[in-house]
Design an enzyme around this catalytic site. Structure first.
Site, PDB file in Angstrom:
ATOM      1  N   THR A 192       0.844  -1.205   0.000  1.00  0.00           N
ATOM      2  CA  THR A 192       0.000   0.000   0.000  1.00  0.00           C
ATOM      3  C   THR A 192       0.878   1.254   0.000  1.00  0.00           C
ATOM      4  O   THR A 192       0.640   2.204  -0.754  1.00  0.00           O
ATOM      5  CB  THR A 192      -0.906   0.001   1.254  1.00  0.00           C
ATOM      6  OG1 THR A 192      -1.609  -1.243   1.296  1.00  0.00           O
ATOM      7  CG2 THR A 192      -1.880   1.151   1.251  1.00  0.00           C
TER       8      THR A 192
ATOM      9  N   ARG B 283       4.615 -33.297  14.442  1.00  0.00           N
ATOM     10  CA  ARG B 283       3.352 -32.937  13.798  1.00  0.00           C
ATOM     11  C   ARG B 283       3.381 -31.460  13.427  1.00  0.00           C
ATOM     12  O   ARG B 283       4.088 -30.666  14.057  1.00  0.00           O
ATOM     13  CB  ARG B 283       2.174 -33.176  14.746  1.00  0.00           C
ATOM     14  CG  ARG B 283       1.950 -34.622  15.107  1.00  0.00           C
ATOM     15  CD  ARG B 283       1.398 -35.414  13.916  1.00  0.00           C
ATOM     16  NE  ARG B 283       1.056 -36.765  14.295  1.00  0.00           N
ATOM     17  CZ  ARG B 283       1.866 -37.814  14.286  1.00  0.00           C
ATOM     18  NH1 ARG B 283       3.140 -37.658  13.930  1.00  0.00           N
ATOM     19  NH2 ARG B 283       1.439 -39.017  14.635  1.00  0.00           N
TER      20      ARG B 283
ATOM     21  N   ARG C 112       6.102 -13.496   5.505  1.00  0.00           N
ATOM     22  CA  ARG C 112       6.900 -13.906   4.349  1.00  0.00           C
ATOM     23  C   ARG C 112       8.286 -13.282   4.381  1.00  0.00           C
ATOM     24  O   ARG C 112       9.270 -13.923   4.077  1.00  0.00           O
ATOM     25  CB  ARG C 112       6.191 -13.467   3.057  1.00  0.00           C
ATOM     26  CG  ARG C 112       5.242 -14.512   2.522  1.00  0.00           C
ATOM     27  CD  ARG C 112       4.783 -14.158   1.134  1.00  0.00           C
ATOM     28  NE  ARG C 112       4.061 -12.893   1.117  1.00  0.00           N
ATOM     29  CZ  ARG C 112       2.840 -12.729   0.640  1.00  0.00           C
ATOM     30  NH1 ARG C 112       2.207 -13.752   0.116  1.00  0.00           N
ATOM     31  NH2 ARG C 112       2.252 -11.565   0.654  1.00  0.00           N
TER      32      ARG C 112
ATOM     33  N   ASP D 128       2.113  -8.111  10.025  1.00  0.00           N
ATOM     34  CA  ASP D 128       3.526  -8.512   9.919  1.00  0.00           C
ATOM     35  C   ASP D 128       4.511  -7.656  10.723  1.00  0.00           C
ATOM     36  O   ASP D 128       5.636  -8.081  10.957  1.00  0.00           O
ATOM     37  CB  ASP D 128       3.966  -8.497   8.450  1.00  0.00           C
ATOM     38  CG  ASP D 128       3.269  -9.566   7.639  1.00  0.00           C
ATOM     39  OD1 ASP D 128       2.730 -10.513   8.250  1.00  0.00           O
ATOM     40  OD2 ASP D 128       3.244  -9.462   6.401  1.00  0.00           O
TER      41      ASP D 128
ATOM     42  N   GLU E 237      10.736 -23.932  21.906  1.00  0.00           N
ATOM     43  CA  GLU E 237      12.083 -24.489  21.985  1.00  0.00           C
ATOM     44  C   GLU E 237      12.966 -23.943  20.859  1.00  0.00           C
ATOM     45  O   GLU E 237      14.186 -23.849  20.999  1.00  0.00           O
ATOM     46  CB  GLU E 237      12.039 -26.027  21.934  1.00  0.00           C
ATOM     47  CG  GLU E 237      11.786 -26.692  23.286  1.00  0.00           C
ATOM     48  CD  GLU E 237      10.451 -26.333  23.936  1.00  0.00           C
ATOM     49  OE1 GLU E 237       9.479 -26.093  23.211  1.00  0.00           O
ATOM     50  OE2 GLU E 237      10.387 -26.276  25.185  1.00  0.00           O
TER      51      GLU E 237
HETATM   52  O1  F6P Z   1       0.853  -9.098   4.726  1.00  0.00           O
HETATM   53  C1  F6P Z   1       0.066  -9.797   5.604  1.00  0.00           C
HETATM   54  C2  F6P Z   1       0.007 -11.261   5.258  1.00  0.00           C
HETATM   55  O2  F6P Z   1      -0.931 -11.819   6.130  1.00  0.00           O
HETATM   56  C3  F6P Z   1       1.318 -12.025   5.287  1.00  0.00           C
HETATM   57  O3  F6P Z   1       1.773 -12.376   6.558  1.00  0.00           O
HETATM   58  C4  F6P Z   1       0.964 -13.226   4.435  1.00  0.00           C
HETATM   59  O4  F6P Z   1       2.106 -13.845   3.929  1.00  0.00           O
HETATM   60  C5  F6P Z   1       0.137 -12.600   3.368  1.00  0.00           C
HETATM   61  O5  F6P Z   1      -0.469 -11.464   3.942  1.00  0.00           O
HETATM   62  C6  F6P Z   1      -0.930 -13.468   2.758  1.00  0.00           C
HETATM   63  O6  F6P Z   1      -1.512 -12.730   1.720  1.00  0.00           O
HETATM   64  P1  F6P Z   1      -2.869 -13.028   0.946  1.00  0.00           P
HETATM   65  O7  F6P Z   1      -3.977 -12.435   1.751  1.00  0.00           O
HETATM   66  O8  F6P Z   1      -2.697 -12.307  -0.354  1.00  0.00           O
HETATM   67  O9  F6P Z   1      -2.976 -14.503   0.820  1.00  0.00           O
END
Ligand code: F6P
Length: 335
Positions: free
Chosen positions: A119, A258, A186, A142, A202
């Site tokens: 944005t 898991r 990401r 994030d 951990e």
């Molecule tokens: O930017 C926020 C976020 O939630 C990231 O942590 C995540 O990788 C991404 O958006 C997922 O994006 P979308 O909504 O396009 O799947």
């Protein structure tokens, strides 16, 4: 970054009609920010205009007039009443030309854009191509925007992840299994590190730090031998795939592992008190800055918990990094 006091009786506002939009991934607290923007506008005699579906709505002219009452009852709700979207069109000069036409047609002379890095980049491009005054408000779970210590939605997302970590701890202990929990992020590991530290993970794997799977498997074996009853590994999606990490641990350590991928659960839900108050403060200051004649800036929260502002260009060029000591603290306290 300069601190913004924003108090006192404002003089004549430099803007008369201000658009507000939310764009990119939604974040809990965006509604609280919209509410603060709209009500601060009303208090200053500025006309608030809601732009729906973020930059997509700006391109396609999806706007509606707002007033103080239209933002009632939203402060406690996740999501965004204005909806949001990711817009490929806005990345093109043609798309932005259409957005500029919307701004001209509606008569907006100010714009508050609530969102993340994508944005902000879109707003910086727009600021270079038209005269509308723009303030960016950091809204993303994030926490990876430079020019602010915290983004709107981060605290809620961390607490959501933490709640899951605590629950998974119970089953990890009951079954003496390793659990890998994949969280969002990401480019940045803030959610992983903050929730991992608070949940006593951990190990925490983040994109900012090297991942050594051999060492991790060795640690899992050692923890087993030491009598540790549960083991939680938090992985940011940008560091590694949670599925790969779980498979690798099971193979390398012989301990059953898991995987839980938290996914979009982290984006929704009622915002925490911290996110609501952060969003309210930032929304208020965003409008006050526009009224004072500022343009092409981003608001944020500084070390002393004061509201500050920097140029949009600065906010998009810097990268917000995890404090280096956090990785060390996570390793030492993993025991
Ligand atoms: O930017 C926020 C976020 O939630 C990231 O942590 C995540 O990788 C991404 O958006 C997922 O994006 P979308 O909504 O396009 O799947």
């Amino acid at each position: 970054m300069t601190q913004h006091s924003g108090g006192g009786r404002p003089g004549r506002s430099a803007v008369r009609r201000v658009g507000v939009l939310t764009s990119g991934g939604d974040a809990p607290g965006m509604n609280a920010a919209i509410r603060a923007v709209v009500r601060t506008c009303v208090s200053l005699g500025i006309e608030p205009i809601g732009v729906e579906r973020g930059l997509h709505g700006l391109v396609h002219g999806q706007v509606r007039a707002l007033d103080g009452r239209s933002v009632s009852g939203i402060i406690y709700r996740g999501g965004t009443m204005l909806r949001t979207a990711r817009s490929e069109e806005f990345r093109t000069a043609e798309g932005r030309a259409q957005a500029i036409e919307t701004i001209r047609r509606v008569g907006m002379d100010g714009l508050v854009a609530i969102g993340g890095n994508g944005t902000y980049k879109g707003m910086a491009a727009l600021a270079a191509e038209c005269s509308v005054a723009i303030v960016g408000v950091p809204g993303t779970i994030d926490n990876d925007i430079s020019g602010t210590l915290y983004t709107i939605g981060f605290d809620t997302a961390v607490n959501t992840a933490l709640d899951s970590i605590d629950r998974i701890r119970d089953t990890s202990e009951a079954h003496e299994r390793v659990f890998v929990i994949e969280v969002m992020g990401r480019e940045a590991g803030f959610i992983a590190m903050e929730s991992g530290l608070a949940g006593g993970a951990e190990a925490v794997l983040v994109p900012e730090l090297p991942v050594n799977m051999d060492e991790l498997c060795e640690s899992v074996r050692r923890w087993q031998a030491d009598g540790k009853k549960s083991c939680i590994i938090v992985v940011a999606e940008g560091a590694a795939s949670g599925a790969d990490v779980a498979a690798c641990i099971e193979r390398g350590s012989g301990v059953p592992a898991r995987l839980t991928v938290l996914g979009y659960i982290q984006r929704g839900g009622r915002p925490t008190a911290r996110d609501r108050s952060l969003a309210t403060r930032l929304g208020y200051h965003a409008v006050r800055l526009l009224a004072e004649g500022q343009r092409s800036i981003a608001v944020g929260i500084s070390e002393g918990e004061n509201v500050c502002a920097c140029s949009l260009d600065k906010a998009i060029t810097g990268r917000r990094l995890l404090p280096p000591e956090m990785g060390e603290i996570a390793t030492v306290t993993a025991g």
